[in-house]
Design a protein around this motif. Structure first.
Motif, short mmCIF file in Angstrom:
data_model
loop_
_atom_site.label_atom_id
_atom_site.label_comp_id
_atom_site.label_asym_id
_atom_site.label_seq_id
_atom_site.Cartn_x
_atom_site.Cartn_y
_atom_site.Cartn_z
N CYS A 8 0.95 -1.50 -0.44
CA CYS A 8 -0.15 0.03 0.15
C CYS A 8 0.87 1.69 0.06
CB CYS A 8 -0.59 0.00 1.15
SG CYS A 8 -2.30 1.17 1.22
N SER A 13 -1.41 1.87 -3.35
CA SER A 13 -2.21 2.97 -3.91
C SER A 13 -2.86 3.68 -4.63
CB SER A 13 -2.01 4.46 -2.13
OG SER A 13 -0.81 5.30 -2.84
N GLU A 17 -6.67 3.22 -6.20
CA GLU A 17 -7.55 4.63 -6.71
C GLU A 17 -8.03 4.72 -8.17
OE1 GLU A 17 -7.14 9.27 -7.22
OE2 GLU A 17 -4.97 7.96 -6.70
N LEU A 28 -6.87 -5.02 -0.93
CA LEU A 28 -5.02 -4.49 -0.13
C LEU A 28 -4.27 -4.61 0.63
CD1 LEU A 28 -5.36 -0.27 -0.57
CD2 LEU A 28 -3.64 -1.74 -1.19
N ALA A 35 -1.38 3.16 6.54
CA ALA A 35 -1.34 2.97 4.98
C ALA A 35 -2.71 2.58 4.66
CB ALA A 35 -0.59 2.55 4.62
N ALA A 39 -5.90 4.60 2.94
CA ALA A 39 -6.68 3.99 1.61
C ALA A 39 -8.22 3.92 1.83
CB ALA A 39 -5.92 2.83 1.04
#
Length: 451
Positions: A8, A13, A17, A28, A35, A39
């Motif tokens: 991540c 990330s 997205e 994830l 982290a 996210a």
């Protein structure tokens, strides 16, 4: 499509997205709880705290039902091993990020013998993108469709250009150039133009054309098409090594400025045909001594974004060099876009884009007809390539009979290896690849271009 991402960090990330935006079911995995929480709060993803090489962690993430497993942690070995476990546990497609150059000549073995679907080296991918820009110095950005048969290029219209005050419909008549301008940036506005749109000097335009027509267009509007012979690189990291190796192989003269003496000695052995200079690339006197004002190409590849930005701004102020600027943290994008930094390269975005292209190709084989998708003009515009299948309702209808969405342009058709710039009486046929540019996001099928 159910996708599991191990790692991540910046790339993980970014992938989460983008894939979430395209409607994928994302899980994830990372050892960093903070982290994952960040996210999960930003995107619609599930976060699992753990190590991607753990079978129990992968099982918790749902590896048995996954279509794709992507490993982008900071460790090459963890990425490779976690992909092997995922392949055995779920029989899914696997992608590994592998950065160590010792694996460069072993990717075929890793794919063929270990069953890893795709191996991506971020530094090599970034160097490949920079190399394309160096070889086409007038372009700010270059993307390709249909295995290079069609290019999407971004340039700025120079002052006193023949394009100034020209209607777009006049391009073919007056310049006899088979190109299609699909996006125009003017100050803070982004426009998908029609034929009556009037171009102005200093507009930034994105256009679609075949490589041959691109060359012809540049020649007609007075933009430099001669290739670069000399390139100066500041920063001697992995990207610099891969870029220099590529450019030297094409016959260019390469000069690398690097602070660290041990790295300079290493580069001298790895790149015997390059000129390696130990010194501080941010030192104005050193750059002047090395003839920066006469440079044809300058690439700033230090590890510090601020150094790269200042270097590029300085070189832009004292030379006419083609400038490429590496930026790792894309923050303040609106401000950066207005700085004279030449072509901006972001390795994490390039890596994510390469992986996304593979994912879209997977989707295509599973029913979707998106082959390629690029986000251009600071993510405000999408350029998509659709494969046309036999059941599509738009087959056989001329373009002047199609009711297309606003802010959308059909730019090109690739048919049996030939590139067609569509006009009113052209039509889409089975087997075509159709390139569309639009400010409308979320198109998933060629039918989505209709009102």
């Amino acid at each position: 499509m159910k996708t599991i991402i191990a790692g991540c960090g910046k790339v993980g990330s970014t992938l989460a997205e983008q894939l979430n935006r395209e409607g994928h079911d994302i899980t994830l995995i990372d050892v960093n709880r903070t982290a994952l929480e960040k996210a999960s709060s930003s995107y619609d993803v599930i976060g699992i705290v753990g190590n991607g090489i753990s079978y129990s962690v992968q099982s918790e993430a749902g590896i048995e039902d996954a279509d794709l497993f992507i490993a982008v942690t900071d460790s090459d070995e963890i990425n490779l091993l976690s992909c092997l476990i995922a392949k055995k546990a779920g029989n899914c497609k696997t992608i590994a990020r592998v950065r160590n150059p010792i694996y460069d000549n072993e990717t075929a073995f890793l794919r063929n013998e270990l069953g890893i679907s795709m191996i991506i080296n971020p530094e090599m991918a970034a160097a490949r993108e920079i190399g394309r820009l160096v070889l086409f110095p007038s372009a700010i950005e270059i993307d390709t469709f249909a295995r290079g048969r069609v290019e999407l290029l971004k340039i700025q219209i120079p002052k006193d250009s023949v394009l100034h005050q020209l209607h777009i419909f006049e391009l073919v008549e007056k310049l006899r150039c088979d190109v299609l301008i699909c996006a125009v940036e003017r100050e803070d506005a982004v426009i998908i133009p029609d034929g009556n749109f009037v171009l102005q000097e200093l507009d930034t335009i994105s256009f679609v054309a075949s490589p041959k027509q691109t060359y012809n267009f540049f020649k007609k509007i007075g933009i430099k098409t001669t290739s670069i012979k000399h390139c100066m690189i500041v920063g001697g990291g992995k990207i610099a090594y891969h870029l220099a190796k590529q450019l030297l192989g094409l016959g260019l003269h390469v000069k690398i400025v690097e602070r660290d003496r041990a790295r300079c000695e290493e580069l001298s052995i790895l790149l015997p045909d390059a000129v390696i200079i130990q010194g501080d690339g941010t030192n104005e006197t050193l750059l002047q001594e090395e003839g920066i004002e006469y440079a044809e190409c300058f690439v700033s590849l230090t590890d510090v974004d601020e150094e790269n930005i200042l270097l590029s701004l300085y070189v832009a102020s004292c030379s006419k060099a083609k400038i490429v600027t590496k930026i790792n943290r894309i923050s303040f994008t609106e401000i950066i876009a207005h700085l004279n930094l030449g072509s901006i390269i972001c390795p994490k975005n390039i890596t994510a884009e390469y992986i996304l292209q593979y994912v879209r190709a997977m989707q295509n084989s599973m029913g979707s007809n998106i082959e390629t998708l690029y986000r251009i003009v600071n993510d405000k515009v999408e350029a998509l390539a659709f494969n046309i299948k036999k059941d599509s309702p738009i087959i056989g209808k001329t373009f002047d009979k199609l009711s297309l969405k606003s802010n959308l342009l059909i730019c090109s058709i690739i048919r049996k290896g030939k590139t067609i710039t569509p006009r009113g009486q052209d039509m889409i046929m089975v087997g075509d690849q159709v390139i569309v540019v639009t400010t409308n996001s979320g198109l998933k099928d060629i039918c989505d271009i209709l009102r």
